[in-house]
Design a protein around this motif. Structure first.
Motif, mmCIF file in Angstrom:
data_model
loop_
_atom_site.group_PDB
_atom_site.id
_atom_site.type_symbol
_atom_site.label_atom_id
_atom_site.label_comp_id
_atom_site.label_asym_id
_atom_site.label_seq_id
_atom_site.Cartn_x
_atom_site.Cartn_y
_atom_site.Cartn_z
ATOM 1 N N ARG A 30 0.813 -1.217 0.000
ATOM 2 C CA ARG A 30 0.000 0.000 0.000
ATOM 3 C C ARG A 30 0.851 1.273 0.000
ATOM 4 O O ARG A 30 0.535 2.240 -0.700
ATOM 5 C CB ARG A 30 -0.933 0.006 1.224
ATOM 6 C CG ARG A 30 -1.954 1.148 1.222
ATOM 7 C CD ARG A 30 -2.764 1.194 2.514
ATOM 8 N NE ARG A 30 -1.993 1.694 3.632
ATOM 9 C CZ ARG A 30 -1.709 0.992 4.736
ATOM 10 N NH1 ARG A 30 -2.139 -0.254 4.863
ATOM 11 N NH2 ARG A 30 -0.988 1.535 5.711
ATOM 12 N N GLU A 31 1.931 1.279 0.778
ATOM 13 C CA GLU A 31 2.642 2.530 1.037
ATOM 14 C C GLU A 31 4.092 2.585 0.544
ATOM 15 O O GLU A 31 4.655 3.679 0.437
ATOM 16 C CB GLU A 31 2.656 2.802 2.553
ATOM 17 C CG GLU A 31 1.279 2.873 3.194
ATOM 18 C CD GLU A 31 0.496 4.117 2.795
ATOM 19 O OE1 GLU A 31 1.085 5.007 2.153
ATOM 20 O OE2 GLU A 31 -0.698 4.199 3.129
ATOM 21 N N LEU A 32 4.713 1.450 0.246
ATOM 22 C CA LEU A 32 6.165 1.454 0.047
ATOM 23 C C LEU A 32 6.606 0.983 -1.339
ATOM 24 O O LEU A 32 7.788 0.697 -1.534
ATOM 25 C CB LEU A 32 6.835 0.592 1.126
ATOM 26 C CG LEU A 32 6.538 1.004 2.567
ATOM 27 C CD1 LEU A 32 7.211 0.059 3.545
ATOM 28 C CD2 LEU A 32 6.964 2.450 2.829
ATOM 29 N N GLY A 119 -2.923 -2.539 -9.571
ATOM 30 C CA GLY A 119 -3.170 -1.283 -8.880
ATOM 31 C C GLY A 119 -3.163 -1.394 -7.371
ATOM 32 O O GLY A 119 -3.140 -2.494 -6.797
ATOM 33 N N ALA A 120 -3.206 -0.247 -6.712
ATOM 34 C CA ALA A 120 -3.096 -0.182 -5.258
ATOM 35 C C ALA A 120 -4.217 -0.929 -4.547
ATOM 36 O O ALA A 120 -4.049 -1.357 -3.397
ATOM 37 C CB ALA A 120 -3.081 1.274 -4.809
ATOM 38 N N ALA A 121 -5.346 -1.120 -5.213
ATOM 39 C CA ALA A 121 -6.472 -1.814 -4.585
ATOM 40 C C ALA A 121 -6.457 -3.316 -4.837
ATOM 41 O O ALA A 121 -7.358 -4.025 -4.373
ATOM 42 C CB ALA A 121 -7.786 -1.222 -5.093
ATOM 43 N N PRO A 235 4.077 -14.842 -5.122
ATOM 44 C CA PRO A 235 3.985 -13.386 -5.290
ATOM 45 C C PRO A 235 2.813 -12.793 -4.523
ATOM 46 O O PRO A 235 1.758 -13.416 -4.365
ATOM 47 C CB PRO A 235 3.776 -13.211 -6.805
ATOM 48 C CG PRO A 235 4.267 -14.493 -7.411
ATOM 49 C CD PRO A 235 3.959 -15.554 -6.401
ATOM 50 N N THR A 236 2.992 -11.563 -4.057
ATOM 51 C CA THR A 236 1.891 -10.830 -3.439
ATOM 52 C C THR A 236 0.998 -10.262 -4.540
ATOM 53 O O THR A 236 1.309 -10.322 -5.733
ATOM 54 C CB THR A 236 2.402 -9.679 -2.557
ATOM 55 O OG1 THR A 236 2.876 -8.621 -3.399
ATOM 56 C CG2 THR A 236 3.506 -10.151 -1.625
ATOM 57 N N ALA A 237 -0.107 -9.668 -4.133
ATOM 58 C CA ALA A 237 -1.087 -9.161 -5.103
ATOM 59 C C ALA A 237 -0.505 -8.071 -6.012
ATOM 60 O O ALA A 237 -0.953 -7.910 -7.139
ATOM 61 C CB ALA A 237 -2.310 -8.627 -4.370
ATOM 62 N N ARG A 238 0.513 -7.334 -5.537
ATOM 63 C CA ARG A 238 1.031 -6.214 -6.311
ATOM 64 C C ARG A 238 2.437 -6.448 -6.861
ATOM 65 O O ARG A 238 3.078 -5.531 -7.367
ATOM 66 C CB ARG A 238 1.011 -4.926 -5.479
ATOM 67 C CG ARG A 238 -0.372 -4.493 -5.023
ATOM 68 C CD ARG A 238 -0.413 -3.004 -4.747
ATOM 69 N NE ARG A 238 -0.192 -2.257 -5.973
ATOM 70 C CZ ARG A 238 0.433 -1.082 -6.019
ATOM 71 N NH1 ARG A 238 0.924 -0.535 -4.907
ATOM 72 N NH2 ARG A 238 0.595 -0.449 -7.170
#
Length: 242
Positions: A30-32, A119-121, A235-238
């Motif tokens: 989300r932030e980094l 995307g971020a979401a 892998p993570t979602a982003r």
């Protein structure tokens, strides 16, 4: 579109307090991500290590070593994002010193990455898996790289694990003293699989290969100072690499 113009790569493995990995991943994604990229680096991938529930693994890259020092200074020393979120991130962390500084082993062995990440979401986790293998060559890196190219890589391709990238230690002095890196000689390769079943199929096929078990595997062991590390990564979602 794709890109592969980031030849300085960090492989970072963080040991976390039990039960906090998802907390860190949510904060990181989300932030980094964009906040690091805004000051001149590329976040290649974020992973859950499936063999270690308290380990977070990630990759980031830089155009060169001078810009690495400038980007890390801009983010960790001068940047507002790290200043704001560092306490929450550090609260999850036990050890962050397991970091390798790498460069592509050949002119064509770097990652080729998409230019757009989820995307971020984004919350949907990819089905894909990444296998990362860290070898510890005892002799000259050039000789080990040649052995990998002509003896190991063909068997990986044959058993369904064509490397998507491979790297070796970047001997350039660390340009950001605040983040130490492991000072040892390594050779690291990565393979991407459609899902866990495909990764398992590769490992099974490799274990049944007589060329691997009777010839290449013993030679590989003799060329290393210690047995390799193998990371099974989700892998993570982003994650850009997925």
């Amino acid at each position: 579109m794709t890109e592969n113009l980031w030849p300085v790569v960090e492989l970072r493995q963080y040991t976390l307090h039990p039960g906090t990995r998802d907390v860190l991943i949510e904060l990181f994604d989300r932030e980094l991500v964009e906040t690091q990229e805004a000051v001149g680096m590329r976040i290649i991938a974020q992973f859950r290590d499936e063999n270690a529930p308290d380990r977070f693994v990630w990759l980031r890259a830089f155009h060169d070593m001078p810009s690495r020092g400038a980007a890390l200074t801009a983010f960790y020393i001068d940047g507002a994002a790290w200043r704001e979120h560092a306490p929450a991130a550090r609260a999850t962390m036990v050890d962050t010193t397991n970091a390798l500084l790498l460069r592509p082993s050949t002119t064509t062995s770097n990652f080729t990455l998409p230019t757009e990440r989820p995307g971020a979401a984004a919350t949907e986790l990819p089905r894909s898996r990444v296998l990362a293998t860290v070898y510890y060559p005892e002799g000259p890196l050039a000789e080990f790289a040649e052995f990998f190219e002509y003896r190991v890589r063909p068997l990986l391709v044959e058993t369904g694990a064509a490397p998507i990238a491979y790297f070796q230690t970047d001997p350039t002095p660390n340009t950001f003293a605040g983040l130490p890196v492991r000072e040892e000689t390594v050779f690291v390769w990565f393979a991407l699989f459609e899902d866990s079943a495909a990764l398992e199929a590769h490992l099974d096929a490799l274990s049944r290969s007589r060329t691997w078990t009777e010839e290449v595997r013993p030679e590989l062991s003799e060329l290393q100072s210690r047995r390799e590390d193998q990371l099974r990564l989700a892998p993570t979602a982003r994650s850009l690499l997925s």
